[in-house]
Write a protein that holds these residues in place. Structure first.
Motif, mmCIF file in Angstrom:
data_model
loop_
_atom_site.group_PDB
_atom_site.id
_atom_site.type_symbol
_atom_site.label_atom_id
_atom_site.label_comp_id
_atom_site.label_asym_id
_atom_site.label_seq_id
_atom_site.Cartn_x
_atom_site.Cartn_y
_atom_site.Cartn_z
ATOM 1 N N LEU A 93 0.683 -1.333 0.069
ATOM 2 C CA LEU A 93 -0.546 -0.016 0.147
ATOM 3 C C LEU A 93 1.204 1.540 -0.060
ATOM 4 C CD1 LEU A 93 -2.652 -1.452 2.896
ATOM 5 C CD2 LEU A 93 -3.113 -0.735 0.017
ATOM 6 N N ASN A 94 2.348 1.466 0.272
ATOM 7 C CA ASN A 94 2.821 2.012 0.295
ATOM 8 C C ASN A 94 3.573 2.026 -1.023
ATOM 9 O OD1 ASN A 94 2.964 2.504 3.117
ATOM 10 N ND2 ASN A 94 5.093 1.178 3.733
ATOM 11 N N VAL A 95 3.738 1.123 -1.921
ATOM 12 C CA VAL A 95 4.558 1.930 -3.069
ATOM 13 C C VAL A 95 2.698 2.081 -3.647
ATOM 14 C CG1 VAL A 95 4.746 0.489 -4.813
ATOM 15 C CG2 VAL A 95 5.788 -0.416 -2.796
ATOM 16 N N CYS A 96 1.399 2.150 -3.680
ATOM 17 C CA CYS A 96 0.518 2.574 -4.379
ATOM 18 C C CYS A 96 0.365 3.864 -4.026
ATOM 19 C CB CYS A 96 -0.706 2.072 -3.430
ATOM 20 S SG CYS A 96 -1.275 -0.139 -4.064
ATOM 21 N N ILE A 97 0.867 4.667 -3.082
ATOM 22 C CA ILE A 97 0.622 6.152 -2.571
ATOM 23 C C ILE A 97 1.894 6.529 -3.662
ATOM 24 C CG2 ILE A 97 1.324 8.018 -0.921
ATOM 25 C CD1 ILE A 97 0.987 5.994 0.896
ATOM 26 N N GLN B 204 -7.335 5.418 0.547
ATOM 27 C CA GLN B 204 -7.072 4.288 0.114
ATOM 28 C C GLN B 204 -6.324 2.840 1.045
ATOM 29 O OE1 GLN B 204 -7.203 5.858 -2.196
ATOM 30 N NE2 GLN B 204 -7.133 5.906 -4.558
ATOM 31 N N ARG B 205 -5.361 3.253 1.461
ATOM 32 C CA ARG B 205 -3.744 3.149 2.460
ATOM 33 C C ARG B 205 -4.646 2.469 3.998
ATOM 34 N NH1 ARG B 205 -0.455 3.735 6.333
ATOM 35 N NH2 ARG B 205 1.325 2.421 6.525
ATOM 36 N N GLU B 206 -5.205 3.984 4.644
ATOM 37 C CA GLU B 206 -5.902 3.522 5.524
ATOM 38 C C GLU B 206 -7.389 2.874 5.765
ATOM 39 O OE1 GLU B 206 -4.392 4.857 8.447
ATOM 40 O OE2 GLU B 206 -2.374 5.238 6.953
ATOM 41 N N HIS B 207 -7.841 2.042 4.332
ATOM 42 C CA HIS B 207 -8.711 1.673 4.708
ATOM 43 C C HIS B 207 -8.735 0.539 4.167
ATOM 44 C CE1 HIS B 207 -13.125 1.279 4.194
ATOM 45 N NE2 HIS B 207 -13.020 1.031 2.514
ATOM 46 N N TRP B 208 -7.813 0.279 3.381
ATOM 47 C CA TRP B 208 -7.571 -1.175 3.284
ATOM 48 C C TRP B 208 -6.901 -1.465 4.776
ATOM 49 C CZ3 TRP B 208 -8.795 -4.199 -0.012
ATOM 50 C CH2 TRP B 208 -9.325 -4.639 -0.835
ATOM 51 N N ALA C 293 -7.434 -0.557 7.951
ATOM 52 C CA ALA C 293 -8.979 -0.224 8.440
ATOM 53 C C ALA C 293 -9.690 -1.418 8.675
ATOM 54 C CB ALA C 293 -9.432 0.550 8.545
ATOM 55 N N LEU C 294 -10.486 -2.445 6.962
ATOM 56 C CA LEU C 294 -11.097 -2.807 6.954
ATOM 57 C C LEU C 294 -10.243 -4.141 7.256
ATOM 58 C CD1 LEU C 294 -11.389 -2.642 3.114
ATOM 59 C CD2 LEU C 294 -13.155 -2.579 4.571
ATOM 60 N N LEU C 295 -8.753 -4.252 7.400
ATOM 61 C CA LEU C 295 -8.002 -6.158 7.088
ATOM 62 C C LEU C 295 -8.132 -5.621 9.186
ATOM 63 C CD1 LEU C 295 -5.917 -8.134 6.877
ATOM 64 C CD2 LEU C 295 -4.038 -6.154 6.688
ATOM 65 N N ALA C 296 -8.060 -5.240 10.028
ATOM 66 C CA ALA C 296 -8.126 -4.702 11.174
ATOM 67 C C ALA C 296 -8.944 -5.867 11.854
ATOM 68 C CB ALA C 296 -7.781 -3.640 11.511
ATOM 69 N N ALA C 297 -10.093 -4.937 11.199
ATOM 70 C CA ALA C 297 -11.799 -5.146 11.228
ATOM 71 C C ALA C 297 -11.564 -7.320 10.972
ATOM 72 C CB ALA C 297 -12.673 -4.660 10.722
ATOM 73 N N TYR D 196 -17.744 4.440 3.447
ATOM 74 C CA TYR D 196 -16.162 5.342 2.839
ATOM 75 C C TYR D 196 -17.151 5.591 2.340
ATOM 76 C CZ TYR D 196 -11.399 5.369 0.487
ATOM 77 O OH TYR D 196 -10.504 5.332 -0.287
ATOM 78 N N PRO D 197 -16.423 6.911 1.922
ATOM 79 C CA PRO D 197 -16.646 7.927 0.782
ATOM 80 C C PRO D 197 -16.912 6.944 -0.821
ATOM 81 C CG PRO D 197 -14.601 8.910 1.850
ATOM 82 C CD PRO D 197 -14.617 7.410 2.377
#
Length: 410
Positions: free
Chosen positions: A336-340, A356-360, A362-366, A407-408
């Motif tokens: 995800l860092n590379v995606c930034i 998107q990074r933080e959302h992914w 957060a989804l993984l954590a959930a 998510y927006p």
């Protein structure tokens, strides 16, 4: 015994940089006299010794003669008659061909100090052309210092490539220099130098093929796929990312060179089509496993990562499983860092947000809040072991659905 500090230590000290490694040359001695002074021999190809107290490396002044193609095709001669100037003459660049004596006096027979002051990378002698590794080294120094390459040196490098010297480079040396160059402050510059002299087409033809390939101007104002790749790589460096992340940034869009003309410039499918060339590069360079795996992962999934807002909850779970995010969350995060860097490595998008990074994450954590072991135990107890995977997925969907809906634009 006459000893001189040489090479990078002298160069970096004159630049006011921290000196990390110190190399010494000994003049007027031979292997026997060094051993008599307590120095321990360690060199196999040429006489190098460890100082009995400091354990720093001391090499006898030597000359060399080219005997075959490649970086290993040399015969070395070390003896009491070899002078310091002769030893410095065999070095690659003038800025690396300076020495310092025990009184602190700089010995500079080939104009290295002047080139250092003017920011120029210039070969010391025509013998530069005898070692193809020097093509990579000069590109790496350009990435480190931002220096310009002397026209006569660039001409020499072009001739070396045309004469097939770059093709004689072995994978280990290419990777060694490439990895160092990627970790310099301006790795984009390394790629530009390699491309200018023609070596990029030999060493990384998959990357070279991206230049001149257009893409949609509304999303990529820089238009050229090769330029975008360099921007992504430099963004990764500016972010302070690791070697695997920078390597993945370099290779993430290789599929765009294979996009059928009828679907240019949107490059649909370049993520999937890029996997094969990424694997080819990994194999040819013998890239370390952690670098190779991340490069392939980013290439295959970066578009999906970008488009998380468009994914169904069930697809999110599928992506997390296929990218091995549950078992290897650290690798998932680096991807995800590379995606930034990919999102920001575009003209006028250098500071674009990337939620998107933080959302992914957060989804993984959930999804990780699901007690998979308990679900598996219950299924086995009820004789329904075949339903374990489905039950776990259902529990994960239940947890991440509310989060994903919020998510927006989802």
């Amino acid at each position: 015994m006459k000893t001189y500090l040489v090479g990078g230590a002298v160069r970096d000290a004159l630049l006011g940089l921290e000196v990390k490694d110190r190399d010494w040359v000994v003049v007027g001695e031979n292997a026997e006299s060094m051993a008599a002074r307590g120095f321990q021999p360690v060199g196999r190809d040429f006489p190098v010794f460890l100082h009995p107290q400091t354990h720093e490396e001391y090499a006898l002044a030597r000359t060399e003669r080219k005997t075959a193609k490649g970086y290993a095709g040399f015969v070395f001669h070390a003896g009491k008659e070899v002078t310091l100037e002769q030893d410095l003459l065999r070095r690659d660049l003038t800025i690396n061909a300076m020495a310092q004596d025990s009184d602190g006096r700089i010995i500079d027979p080939y104009g290295g100090r002047q080139d250092l002051e003017h920011g120029i990378l210039r070969h010391v002698s025509p013998a530069f052309a005898e070692d193809p590794v020097r093509i990579l080294r000069i590109a790496r120094f350009a990435a480190r210092y931002g220096f310009e390459i002397a026209p006569e040196t660039m001409a020499l490098m072009k001739n070396m490539v045309a004469n097939g010297e770059a093709e004689a480079l072995v994978a280990e040396r290419v990777w060694q220099e490439l990895a160092k160059g990627l970790m310099e402050r301006a790795p984009r510059r390394m790629m530009e130098v390699l491309r200018e002299c023609g070596a990029l087409k030999v060493l990384l033809p998959e990357v070279d093929a991206l230049f001149g390939v257009p893409q949609r101007a509304d999303y990529h104002p820089e238009i050229d796929c090769g330029i975008h790749t360099l921007m992504v790589l430099q963004c990764a460096a500016d972010m302070g990312l690791s070697l695997p992340e920078r390597y993945a940034a370099l290779l993430h869009d290789l599929g765009k060179a294979l996009t059928p003309p009828d679907i240019l410039p949107k490059h649909h499918g370049h993520d999937i089509n890029g996997v094969a060339p990424v694997r080819a590069v990994n194999g040819r360079l013998r890239a370390p496993k952690h670098c190779a795996e991340l490069a392939e992962l980013v290439c295959r999934w970066h578009i999906i990562f970008h488009q998380v807002a468009q994914l169904k909850t069930s697809t999110v779970i599928d992506v997390l499983k296929k990218t091995d995010a549950f078992r290897r969350p650290e690798r998932f995060q680096t991807a995800l860092n590379v995606c930034i860097a990919d999102a920001r490595g575009r003209l006028n998008f250098e500071h674009a947000p990337y939620p998107q990074r933080e959302h992914w994450l957060a989804l993984l954590a959930a999804a990780n809040e699901v007690d998979s072991a308990a679900i598996a135990a219950e299924c086995r107890q009820n004789g329904k072991a075949h339903l374990i995977a489905d039950k776990i997925d259902a529990a994960r969907r239940q947890l991440i659905t509310p989060l994903h809906k919020s998510y927006p634009h989802s």
